[in-house]
Structures are given as structure tokens and as C-alpha cells.
Design an enzyme around this catalytic site. Structure first.
Site: not given
Ligand code: 16G
Ligand code: ZN
Length: 554
Positions: A72, A288, A290, A292, A382-384, A507, A511
Site C-alpha cells: 500500500s 497511494d 495500491d 485504494d 476514513e480521514a486518511n 489508541r 500496525t
Molecule cells: C490500516 C487500515 C486503515 C487504518 C490504518 C490504521 C485497512 C485496509 N487499512 O492501514 O483502515 O486506518 O491501518 O493504522 O484496513 P493504525 O492502527 O496503525 O493507526
Molecule cells: Zn493502499
């Protein structure tokens, strides 16, 4: 053996996605904060993903399952993989855990044992056929990963279909199109051409008779979106001119580098490469890696950058759909709702909540998607910049059968039906979302400036705090409040009360191994101060060494 690549798992990108990364951190190497895996291991993981996807297909009687090799918006040296369920949506929750266990089994024997347990407990008939359609983005490491995936597919005797180099949303489209082929729910021809044809035709129908808009500049993040956007142009037949920038897909290291939707959202600025390309007032957007995610923006007469993010897209699109539903005479039968996360700017929530129901859910596309399914027409962003619009099956049949009683109703109905074709309802799709935004702008005769003035964003700030154990941070109420560490939420509440229009939440990231702090307030300096002060509280609550406390945390 040298580290060849970084691998990011994204079976369903919710909190579970990290479970897998965490195991990888435990099992393998950490390098610069990324999960780093040696080439040979990386191949074996993709091999296993092939087996998992095939088993999922067998479990569902041979329906096609998708596999997308992409990382991504992440840097080019990273790579990752997503599994797509037969309806074109993300992998079902219970299978995330299976995928996690299988991919992380330490040895081949362990892998076979986990495989055996999975087949028995979920009662998979292994003699059933399996079909897997797969694709990759433009990352060079994708070639070897796809080869390893293919080995996994042949090992289990699955039928594979290589969709080549394409966007994540196109792969989602293909999965759904394959599985609905020759059924009354047919989603379109199961080819890239079918996708472009569907979008292009719907767009032309929707803008017919409207004065053409000024050309749109697209920052393709030097990724696969450049290929897809270029093909899309052919299917728009002159109804919209696209100027493609950052389309260098073969320049090493260029992917997502100082460009793309994530750069724009996090830096809140124009990609430097566009500085001498964009005229004041001209619309531009970034995809981005990919394709999306989507961010729109423009420069005003004074050259000041204005961002039109996922919240602004949701506001524009939801208000337009509500108006169409009303004009069609369907307002009592078709309920439109919006789904956001806690990251949505407070001003956008206020704007939307005055017009239609708004629901807040935890971060992650799967949460938004599922919540949106509860509305007749569910708009989620999402805001992103990741988002789409879902029309429930019963709403789609209602639209097909509805008899309008006036010409105005008939026009609005046609527009709604065309929107169901224009929008990629399987997942957020930057190209489909571009066309959707452009339709609304054409209908409203809006420039970016008018769109931007729907509401004024509250200044906001996002801060990361590195802690020893981010699992100590547990949230409730769609991640808007902390349950633990004990006592922290009340300290945050007390602080927030001191800021005009203040709002803040904390929070754990899903990721990255960090805790995120978001804050907004009426004045920019106050939003920054609030974010840093809350970050300081988080740092202290996590047992950070006071002598190492970052100085900006006050
Ligand atoms: C991932 C999610 C996105 C979310 C982000 C939050 C998908 C396809 N993508 O990129 O929706 O905003 O994670 O990341 O679900 P974080 O938990 O590190 O803040
Ligand atoms: Zn993406």
C-alpha cells in the site's frame, strides 16, 4: 544472509493484522522498526498464503478467493499481502486467526500440523476445487513473492489466475465479478476491461449534459495507480481530462516517496514534485501505492495548501446522495447514513450529523464496511482517504423496480442507479472515488474552493508515543475512551476541558508498535499543545523514563 525485504501482513487490517506482525517480530528480525524477514522465509510465507487462500476457497465450495501482493502506502522496500474473500470484501474475521497461525508456524512440521487441525476443525472437504485470483502492485519484490504464491497454489492443486500488475480495488472487483458471473447479481465482466467499461460508462451517463470540468491533476505516487489511471482515460472518452503526475513506476525507490495520499495526509502539504505544476484553484489529488486511498487538495490564490481529505469527501458525497434520494421521492424508504472513526474531524461530524445519521466505529476498514452495511445506503470514509459507498441489495432492487412519478424523480433515480455502477462497492477505490467526487462537483458546479467551504476543519494534531507495551492501552466506545491504564482517561478529560473546542483520544496502533494520540481544538496552537500534553500523560502512564521524556511533551 542479507535482509532482502520487509513484509507486512494485512489479512484483514484490523487489530488482528498486528498479531501476525507481532509473531513475526518474535520469530524473525526487527530492522528499523519494520518487520524484516530474510528472502527465503519471505518466500515460504507467501507459499503458505497460497495454501490458506486455496483452503478458504475449498471451504466455500470453490468460490474464487483473491490474493493481493502490496504494501500500500508504505516504502518501496516493504511488501505485504492481503487475502480477499469471495464477495470481494476482506477476509472473514475467524479466518484471520487461522491465517495468523499458519503463516507463523515455526517449522514445516508445525505448519503441517496447524494445517491438519484447521482442515479438521473447520470441516474442509479437501477434494473440493479451489480457485485463487491474484495480483501485485509495482514493487520489484512482488515478482518473487508471486512466484512463491504460485508454488503454494500448485502444491495444494488450486487453480490460479494471475491478474498481473493492478490496483488492490481492481483485484477486489475481479473476485466479486468472477463469483457473480452469470448470476442475477453479476457485478460486471470479470476482466480489467470490464471494470473500466463499467466505471467509464456510468461516469459518462452521470455527467452527460454538464459543462466539462477543468482538468484534474493526479499524483499517482509512482505506483500502479499510474497504469490504471492511464487506462481509465481511454474509457472516459474525453468526459474528464486527467493529468498524470508521479507516474514513474520503474524508477527505483520512487514509489510513495515524498508523494502519494499518505504523504499528503500526514505532512498536510503538497508533494514537492507538484509545486510548479499546480495552478491556484486547480483541483489535484493523490493516490497511494495500491490506489485504494485518495486525498484531494488545491492551492488558493495566495499559494496556501488546502486539503480535502476523506472527511471532506464523505461530506460532499453523502449530502449529494441524500439530495438525490429526496429528489427521487424515496426519502421515506431509503435511509442514508455515514460511518466515520474517531479520527474524523469534529467539524465534519457536526456538518454531517445535521443532515443524516452518523456512526462512529473503531479504526480499520473492516469496521467501517460492516457498519455501513447496516444502512440502506452507507457512506464510509476514513480521514486518511479510504472509503466507499454501499447500496444494500434490497435498496438496489428497490431502485430497479421503483416507478418515478415526475421527470425530476426519474432523472434522480437514473443518477442513483448509475452511482451504483460507478462506485466500487467492494472496497475503497481511489479511481472510482475520483469519478464520484468529479460527478458531484460537476452537478453542483463546485470548484475545490466551494467544496472546501462546506465546513472549516478544526486544527488537529496526531502524535506517536513509543511505549514498552502498547497492549496496556485498551479502549472502549469506538476507541474514543481509554479503559486502561487505570486513571489515565480521567486525567485526559481534565486536560481537554481546559481547551476551547478540545477533543482528544488515545489508541494503540494496529500496525506499528506505538500508541497514537489525536487532539483537536479551535486554535492551531491549542490543538498542538493539547496533543503534546496528552502524549506526555501517555508517556508517564506507560512508565517512561522521566529523564528521556521528549521535550515537546511539555
Ligand atoms: C490500516 C487500515 C486503515 C487504518 C490504518 C490504521 C485497512 C485496509 N487499512 O492501514 O483502515 O486506518 O491501518 O493504522 O484496513 P493504525 O492502527 O496503525 O493507526
Ligand atoms: Zn493502499
Amino acid at each position: 544472509m542479507p535482509i532482502q525485504s520487509h513484509l507486512i501482513f494485512d489479512f484483514n487490517m484490523g487489530p488482528q493484522a498486528f498479531v501476525l506482525c507481532k509473531c513475526l517480530i518474535d520469530n524473525f528480525t526487527i530492522h528499523d522498526g519494520h518487520v524484516a524477514i530474510r528472502g527465503s522465509t519471505l518466500d515460504s510465507v507467501l507459499f503458505r498464503v497460497g495454501v490458506i487462500a486455496a483452503l478458504r476457497s475449498k471451504k466455500l465450495d470453490g468460490l474464487a478467493v483473491g490474493v493481493m501482493v502490496t504494501a500500500s502506502h508504505n516504502p518501496e522496500q516493504d511488501n505485504g499481502v492481503k487475502v480477499v474473500d469471495p464477495r470481494g470484501e476482506m477476509l472473514e474475521g475467524s479466518w484471520e486467526a487461522h491465517a495468523t497461525n499458519l503463516a507463523n508456524a515455526p517449522t514445516t512440521d508445525d505448519f503441517l500440523a496447524v494445517l491438519d487441525t484447521l482442515i479438521r476443525t473447520t470441516k474442509i472437504d479437501i477434494s473440493k476445487p479451489a480457485r485463487v485470483v491474484y495480483a501485485r502492485d509495482t514493487r520489484p519484490s512482488g515478482v518473487a513473492l508471486v512466484a512463491a504464491l504460485e508454488d503454494g497454489l500448485s502444491a495444494i492443486g488450486a487453480e490460479g489466475r494471475n491478474a498481473g500488475v493492478t490496483t488492490t480495488p481492481i483485484l477486489h472487483y475481479l473476485v466479486k465479478a468472477i463469483n457473480t458471473k452469470n448470476t442475477p447479481e453479476s457485478y460486471g465482466d470479470d476482466s480489467e476491461e470490464g471494470y473500466f467499461q463499467k466505471l467509464g460508462t456510468a461516469f459518462q451517463n452521470l455527467v452527460a449534459g454538464r459543462p466539462p470540468l477543468e482538468a484534474l491533476l493526479i499524483d499517482c505516487a509512482n505506483g500502479v495507480g499510474a497504469l490504471a489511471a492511464s487506462t481509465l482515460t481511454e474509457y472516459l472518452d474525453g468526459s474528464l481530462s486527467l493529468i498524470l503526475e508521479n507516474a514513474s513506476i520503474s524508477t527505483p525507490g520512487a514509489l510513495n516517496f515524498a508523494c502519494g495520499a499518505d504523504y499528503v495526509k500526514t505532512m498536510q502539504r503538497l508533494p514537492p514534485s507538484l509545486a510548479d505544476r499546480l495552478k491556484p484553484g486547480q483541483r489535484a489529488c493523490s493516490l497511494d501505492g495500491d490506489a485504494d486511498r485518495l486525498m484531494y487538495y488545491y492551492l488558493d490564490e495566495r499559494g496556501i495548501f488546502h486539503m480535502l481529505d476523506g472527511d471532506k469527501i464523505a461530506a460532499l458525497v453523502a449530502a449529494f446522495i441524500v439530495d438525490l434520494v429526496k429528489s427521487a421521492g424515496l426519502e421515506n424508504e431509503v435511509k442514508v447514513g455515514v460511518v466515520q472513526t474517531a479520527y474524523a474531524n469534529g467539524a465534519s461530524t457536526k456538518y454531517l450529523a445535521g443532515r443524516l445519521p452518523v456512526k462512529c466505529v473503531a479504526t480499520g476498514v473492516k469496521h467501517l464496511h460492516h457498519a455501513a452495511e447496516h444502512f440502506n445506503i452507507g457512506v464510509y470514509f476514513e480521514a486518511n482517504g479510504h472509503g466507499t459507498v454501499l447500496f444494500s441489495p434490497s435498496t438496489q432492487s428497490k431502485l430497479a423496480l421503483y416507478q418515478p412519478s415526475t421527470p425530476a424523480q426519474s432523472t434522480a433515480l437514473k443518477h442513483l442507479i448509475n452511482l451504483t455502477q460507478l462506485i466500487n462497492q467492494t472496497v475503497g477505490d481511489a479511481l472510482s472515488d475520483i469519478l464520484l467526487v468529479e460527478v458531484v462537483l460537476a452537478h453542483k458546479s463546485y470548484t475545490g474552493i466551494e467544496w472546501d467551504s462546506l465546513y472549516v476543519d478544526l486544527p488537529n494534531r496526531l502524535v506517536k508515543v513509543v511505549v514498552n507495551n502498547r497492549n496496556a492501552f485498551r479502549t472502549e466506545n469506538a476507541e474514543r475512551r481509554l479503559l486502561s491504564p487505570p486513571g489515565l482517561q480521567s486525567k485526559i478529560d481534565e486536560l481537554v476541558r481546559r481547551y476551547d473546542g478540545g477533543r482528544s483520544f488515545v489508541r494503540p496502533s494496529g500496525t506499528e508498535d506505538v500508541v497514537r494520540v489525536y487532539a483537536e481544538a479551535v486554535v492551531r496552537s491549542q490543538a498542538d499543545e493539547l496533543a503534546f500534553r496528552v502524549a506526555g500523560l501517555v508517556y508517564d502512564a506507560a512508565g517512561g523514563d522521566p529523564s528521556k521524556r521528549p521535550k515537546e511533551f511539555l
